[in-house]
Design an enzyme around this catalytic site. Structure first.
Site, short mmCIF file in Angstrom:
data_model
loop_
_atom_site.label_atom_id
_atom_site.label_comp_id
_atom_site.label_asym_id
_atom_site.label_seq_id
_atom_site.Cartn_x
_atom_site.Cartn_y
_atom_site.Cartn_z
N ASP A 1 19.87 11.49 -9.49
CA ASP A 1 20.91 11.46 -10.52
C ASP A 1 22.21 12.08 -10.03
O ASP A 1 23.28 11.80 -10.55
CB ASP A 1 20.42 12.18 -11.77
N GLN B 1 8.78 7.69 -18.06
CA GLN B 1 9.51 6.57 -17.41
C GLN B 1 8.66 5.87 -16.36
O GLN B 1 8.84 4.68 -16.09
CB GLN B 1 10.81 7.08 -16.76
N ASN C 1 16.93 15.03 -9.54
CA ASN C 1 16.23 13.85 -10.05
C ASN C 1 15.33 14.33 -11.19
O ASN C 1 15.30 15.52 -11.53
CB ASN C 1 15.43 13.18 -8.93
N LYS C 2 14.61 13.43 -11.77
CA LYS C 2 13.77 13.71 -12.93
C LYS C 2 12.88 14.94 -12.71
O LYS C 2 12.35 15.11 -11.62
CB LYS C 2 12.93 12.46 -13.23
N ARG D 1 18.98 4.14 -19.48
CA ARG D 1 18.89 5.40 -18.75
C ARG D 1 18.80 5.07 -17.27
O ARG D 1 18.70 3.91 -16.89
CB ARG D 1 17.76 6.30 -19.27
N GLY D 2 18.82 6.13 -16.45
CA GLY D 2 18.92 5.89 -15.02
C GLY D 2 20.38 6.01 -14.61
O GLY D 2 21.27 5.41 -15.26
N ALA D 3 20.62 6.78 -13.55
CA ALA D 3 22.00 7.16 -13.23
C ALA D 3 22.96 5.97 -13.06
O ALA D 3 24.02 5.91 -13.71
CB ALA D 3 21.99 8.05 -11.99
N ARG E 1 25.59 12.39 -21.52
CA ARG E 1 24.52 12.99 -20.71
C ARG E 1 25.18 13.74 -19.54
O ARG E 1 26.11 13.21 -18.92
CB ARG E 1 23.53 11.93 -20.20
O1 MRU Z 1 16.41 10.68 -17.85
P1 MRU Z 1 16.53 9.39 -17.08
O2 MRU Z 1 15.46 8.41 -17.37
O3 MRU Z 1 17.92 8.82 -17.18
O4 MRU Z 1 16.33 9.84 -15.57
C1 MRU Z 1 16.36 8.87 -14.57
C2 MRU Z 1 15.99 9.40 -13.23
O5 MRU Z 1 15.79 10.58 -13.04
C3 MRU Z 1 15.99 8.40 -12.13
O6 MRU Z 1 14.99 8.72 -11.19
C4 MRU Z 1 17.35 8.46 -11.44
O7 MRU Z 1 18.36 8.20 -12.36
C5 MRU Z 1 17.43 7.53 -10.33
S1 MRU Z 1 17.86 5.95 -10.93
C6 MRU Z 1 18.02 4.78 -9.85
#
Ligand code: MRU
Length: 377
Positions: free
Chosen positions: A245, A204, A255-256, A54-56, A91
């Site tokens: 993201d 996370q 973002n999250k 996970r993470g963009a 996603r």
């Molecule tokens: O749902 P996730 O864990 O994929 O969400 C990730 C985030 O929101 C991160 O903060 C974002 O992707 C930045 S990653 C460098």
């Protein structure tokens, strides 16, 4: 970055094992470090959908490798387009996924079928390598913010950075986005302390950011998601740095979930609020993040349950909501650009504005349009 002295990236290829793709199963962290072997496009799609990765930036890189895995089974144009659609649907919010697949398809549609597998691995590797390089640059460009905060502290204690979710190396191929300036500062000998939002419902922050900061030796404290405003009111946060993201061409940042509330609290308390992102996270086709960024709605069970280590050492999932109470689970929110002090990119820092982004990336911004638009960025 390192885990117990061993250098890792969050995704890599094992050339000696049938060119399989390796990932760290992030659903198992921080309890155990388990490496998964992906051999088919459906493995990559499952890894992204189930948040094993996970993470963009990372999901973009894994999607690129996933397409390469798919081509090994069938390199026809029809199969390639079908596999790309499968991966794109995993996603919805992080634009890096679409960006990486578009980049792969642009190359592969112009490559003879017989050469596609080799070309796909090469392109995916390039995407991964560039991500690591870009994030290190983000670290170097963000470092002065922490140096300035350290100077302002005049030796009265560490620079206190608050972050939300995990935007560290585990969320990217290496270095991280929001965490890269912190790693650079720590490595430069600056005394830095990170307030880590736990980041319910998937935790996370508590599970991943705390894990990687701990492994790198960076001082940190995990706080509940609701503590940030209080800490800011009491002068205990020098700056906030988060990842993203998707960032619109006007500087709005998805973002999250919960990031927006931190931005509001930072604004109210005069605390600088920075968003760190590689250019692959910019969506040059949209202006209004609240209106136009699709927000993923995830399973109720992520809210109604929590997973952790029980006192007997086993990992267990428990229910924390009364049976029968429904839950809602929007996974991201959008922070409007007016609440963002600045963006930290691989080309430097800028204001969260259309003009700021276009000036840093003149070759990207003005060229992308939505159907029916004039092209002015
Ligand atoms: O749902 P996730 O864990 O994929 O969400 C990730 C985030 O929101 C991160 O903060 C974002 O992707 C930045 S990653 C460098």
């Amino acid at each position: 970055m390192k885990i117990d002295g061993t250098p890792y990236r969050s995704v890599w290829v094992d050339e000696h094992d049938q060119w399989s793709v390796r990932i760290i199963d992030q659903t198992k962290l921080p309890w155990s470090v388990e490496i998964l072997r992906l051999t088919a496009v459906r493995d990559a799609a499952h890894a992204i959908r189930s948040m094993q990765v996970r993470g963009a930036p990372l999901i973009g890189a894994v999607a690129a490798y996933g397409l390469a895995l798919g081509l090994r089974a069938d390199a026809s144009t029809e199969a390639m387009e079908r596999d790309a659609a499968l991966l794109a649907a995993t996603r919805p919010t992080a634009v890096n996924l679409r960006w990486a697949l578009d980049r792969m398809l642009t190359v592969l549609r112009n490559t003879r079928q017989a050469d596609r597998v080799r070309a796909a691995y090469a392109q995916a590797q390039q995407i991964a390598d560039e991500d690591a390089e870009r994030n290190e640059q983000i670290g170097l460009h963000g470092l002065p913010l922490i140096e300035q905060a350290a100077a302002a502290r005049q030796g009265s204690g560490p620079v206190r950075v608050l972050t939300h979710c995990n935007a560290g190396w585990l969320a990217t191929v290496d270095w991280g986005t929001a965490m890269a300036p912190i790693y650079k500062a720590h490595d430069a000998g600056i005394d830095v302390h990170v307030w880590v939002d736990e980041t319910r419902p998937r935790n996370q922050g508590a599970a991943l950011t705390a894990f990687e900061l701990g492994k790198h030796g960076v001082a940190h404290t995990v706080v509940s998601d609701n503590a940030g405003g209080h800490l800011m009111q009491h002068g205990q946060v020098d700056l906030v740095i988060v990842g993203a993201d998707r960032v619109t061409r006007t500087g709005d940042a998805a973002n999250k979930i919960g990031t927006y509330l931190k931005a509001l609290a930072a604004h109210d308390n005069g605390v600088p609020f920075h968003v760190a992102l590689p250019s692959s996270t910019i969506d040059w086709t949209i202006d209004d993040g609240v209106r136009d960024i699709p927000i993923e709605e995830r399973a109720q069970s992520e809210v109604t349950t929590m997973t952790g280590r029980a006192m007997d050492g086993s990992v267990a999932t428990i229910r924390v909501v009364p049976t029968g109470s429904p839950a809602a689970n929007p996974a991201f929110d959008v922070t409007p650009h007016r609440l963002i002090t600045g963006l930290i990119t691989e080309r430097g820092r800028t204001q969260a504005t259309r003009e700021g982004l276009a000036a840093l990336f003149p070759e990207l911004g003005p060229t992308r349009t939505r159907p029916g638009e004039s092209g002015a960025a």
